[in-house]
Design a protein around this motif. Structure first.
Motif, PDB file in Angstrom:
ATOM      1  N   TRP A 166       0.815  -1.222   0.000  1.00  0.00           N
ATOM      2  CA  TRP A 166       0.000   0.000   0.000  1.00  0.00           C
ATOM      3  C   TRP A 166       0.847   1.270   0.000  1.00  0.00           C
ATOM      4  CZ3 TRP A 166      -0.809  -3.867   3.708  1.00  0.00           C
ATOM      5  CH2 TRP A 166      -0.050  -3.748   4.862  1.00  0.00           C
ATOM      6  N   GLY A 167       2.167   1.131   0.000  1.00  0.00           N
ATOM      7  CA  GLY A 167       2.994   2.328  -0.081  1.00  0.00           C
ATOM      8  C   GLY A 167       4.320   2.189   0.625  1.00  0.00           C
TER       9      GLY A 167
ATOM     10  N   GLN B 236      -3.219   2.497   8.472  1.00  0.00           N
ATOM     11  CA  GLN B 236      -4.186   1.395   8.581  1.00  0.00           C
ATOM     12  C   GLN B 236      -3.493   0.051   8.431  1.00  0.00           C
ATOM     13  OE1 GLN B 236      -6.773   2.634   5.426  1.00  0.00           O
ATOM     14  NE2 GLN B 236      -7.907   4.068   6.724  1.00  0.00           N
ATOM     15  N   GLY B 237      -2.541  -0.038   7.515  1.00  0.00           N
ATOM     16  CA  GLY B 237      -1.797  -1.278   7.311  1.00  0.00           C
ATOM     17  C   GLY B 237      -0.933  -1.628   8.503  1.00  0.00           C
TER      18      GLY B 237
ATOM     19  N   GLU C 110      -1.239  -4.990  10.702  1.00  0.00           N
ATOM     20  CA  GLU C 110      -0.097  -5.893  10.931  1.00  0.00           C
ATOM     21  C   GLU C 110       0.140  -6.171  12.407  1.00  0.00           C
ATOM     22  OE1 GLU C 110       3.544  -4.484   9.248  1.00  0.00           O
ATOM     23  OE2 GLU C 110       2.961  -4.997   7.207  1.00  0.00           O
ATOM     24  N   HIS C 111      -0.074  -5.165  13.241  1.00  0.00           N
ATOM     25  CA  HIS C 111       0.337  -5.261  14.642  1.00  0.00           C
ATOM     26  C   HIS C 111      -0.802  -5.288  15.652  1.00  0.00           C
ATOM     27  CE1 HIS C 111       4.537  -4.815  13.554  1.00  0.00           C
ATOM     28  NE2 HIS C 111       4.153  -3.878  12.711  1.00  0.00           N
ATOM     29  N   GLY C 112      -2.017  -5.146  15.200  1.00  0.00           N
ATOM     30  CA  GLY C 112      -3.136  -5.220  16.120  1.00  0.00           C
ATOM     31  C   GLY C 112      -3.854  -3.899  16.293  1.00  0.00           C
ATOM     32  N   THR C 113      -5.140  -3.993  16.563  1.00  0.00           N
ATOM     33  CA  THR C 113      -5.988  -2.806  16.625  1.00  0.00           C
ATOM     34  C   THR C 113      -5.690  -1.904  17.815  1.00  0.00           C
ATOM     35  OG1 THR C 113      -7.677  -4.064  17.799  1.00  0.00           O
ATOM     36  CG2 THR C 113      -7.886  -3.905  15.400  1.00  0.00           C
ATOM     37  N   GLU C 114      -4.958  -2.384  18.781  1.00  0.00           N
ATOM     38  CA  GLU C 114      -4.637  -1.558  19.949  1.00  0.00           C
ATOM     39  C   GLU C 114      -3.464  -0.607  19.686  1.00  0.00           C
ATOM     40  OE1 GLU C 114      -6.555  -1.541  22.728  1.00  0.00           O
ATOM     41  OE2 GLU C 114      -7.792  -2.903  21.553  1.00  0.00           O
ATOM     42  N   LEU C 115      -2.892  -0.684  18.507  1.00  0.00           N
ATOM     43  CA  LEU C 115      -1.736   0.127  18.164  1.00  0.00           C
ATOM     44  C   LEU C 115      -2.142   1.587  17.983  1.00  0.00           C
ATOM     45  CD1 LEU C 115       1.269  -0.583  17.535  1.00  0.00           C
ATOM     46  CD2 LEU C 115       0.648  -0.423  15.133  1.00  0.00           C
ATOM     47  N   ASP C 116      -1.414   2.481  18.647  1.00  0.00           N
ATOM     48  CA  ASP C 116      -1.633   3.920  18.501  1.00  0.00           C
ATOM     49  C   ASP C 116      -0.666   4.419  17.434  1.00  0.00           C
ATOM     50  OD1 ASP C 116      -2.677   6.415  18.998  1.00  0.00           O
ATOM     51  OD2 ASP C 116      -1.480   6.766  20.799  1.00  0.00           O
ATOM     52  N   VAL C 117      -1.188   5.026  16.365  1.00  0.00           N
ATOM     53  CA  VAL C 117      -0.370   5.458  15.234  1.00  0.00           C
ATOM     54  C   VAL C 117      -0.674   6.914  14.912  1.00  0.00           C
ATOM     55  CG1 VAL C 117       0.150   5.069  12.784  1.00  0.00           C
ATOM     56  CG2 VAL C 117      -0.379   3.124  14.254  1.00  0.00           C
ATOM     57  N   ARG C 118       0.373   7.657  14.568  1.00  0.00           N
ATOM     58  CA  ARG C 118       0.188   9.009  14.050  1.00  0.00           C
ATOM     59  C   ARG C 118       1.149   9.212  12.881  1.00  0.00           C
ATOM     60  NH1 ARG C 118       3.653  11.380  18.671  1.00  0.00           N
ATOM     61  NH2 ARG C 118       5.394  12.209  17.447  1.00  0.00           N
ATOM     62  N   ILE C 119       0.889  10.247  12.108  1.00  0.00           N
ATOM     63  CA  ILE C 119       1.727  10.566  10.958  1.00  0.00           C
ATOM     64  C   ILE C 119       2.346  11.945  11.170  1.00  0.00           C
ATOM     65  CG2 ILE C 119       1.782  10.945   8.462  1.00  0.00           C
ATOM     66  CD1 ILE C 119      -0.764   9.131   8.344  1.00  0.00           C
ATOM     67  N   ASP C 120       3.673  11.985  11.148  1.00  0.00           N
ATOM     68  CA  ASP C 120       4.408  13.243  11.268  1.00  0.00           C
ATOM     69  C   ASP C 120       5.063  13.565   9.933  1.00  0.00           C
ATOM     70  OD1 ASP C 120       3.776  12.982  13.947  1.00  0.00           O
ATOM     71  OD2 ASP C 120       5.839  13.000  14.664  1.00  0.00           O
ATOM     72  N   VAL C 121       5.335  14.843   9.724  1.00  0.00           N
ATOM     73  CA  VAL C 121       6.081  15.290   8.559  1.00  0.00           C
ATOM     74  C   VAL C 121       7.294  16.054   9.069  1.00  0.00           C
ATOM     75  CG1 VAL C 121       6.055  16.823   6.551  1.00  0.00           C
ATOM     76  CG2 VAL C 121       4.050  15.414   7.067  1.00  0.00           C
TER      77      VAL C 121
END
Length: 127
Positions: A39-40, A87-88, A92-103
């Motif tokens: 997906w990227g 989302q990927g 891969e690691h489970g729905t409890e994973l907290d993810v953010r996107i930084d630039v």
């Protein structure tokens, strides 16, 4: 005249190295560089001290004057790709994973050394 592809690749790789060192110096653990999935691709995946997984998009410029343009160069298509990466990563690691996107924006400082001009935390809404 646009920069040559080799120059762009070298600048991009150098910018990613500067960004990774910047993050590590601030307590982030670098989990993976050049994270590629169907997906990227993400430049850096890091783990913040609070346990948040951070997808980092690094934009490097050869001139500090173009630093603002660097952040604006992340258009809707790239934003969607970064959201798919988040989302990927969760899948891969489970729905409890907290993810953010930084630039992160990297450009030469006054001495000509590449440095982080901006670290935009949680830059893409929906992550």
């Amino acid at each position: 005249m646009p920069p040559e592809p080799d120059h762009r690749r070298r600048l991009g790789a150098a910018g990613e190295e500067v960004a990774a060192r910047y993050l590590a110096a601030r307590g982030y653990e670098i989990v993976e560089r050049n994270y590629r999935r169907r997906w990227g691709e993400a430049d850096i995946i890091a783990l913040a001290e609070d346990g948040t997984h951070v997808i980092v998009e690094v934009r490097s410029r050869s001139n500090r004057r173009y630093a603002v343009e660097a952040a604006q160069s992340i258009g809707p298509r790239k934003q969607r790709q970064l959201l798919r990466m988040a989302q990927g990563l969760i899948a891969e690691h489970g729905t409890e994973l907290d993810v953010r996107i930084d630039v992160m924006i990297v450009a030469p400082d006054r001495s000509g050394q590449l440095s982080v001009v901006a670290h935009i935390v949680d830059a893409i809404e929906g992550s």
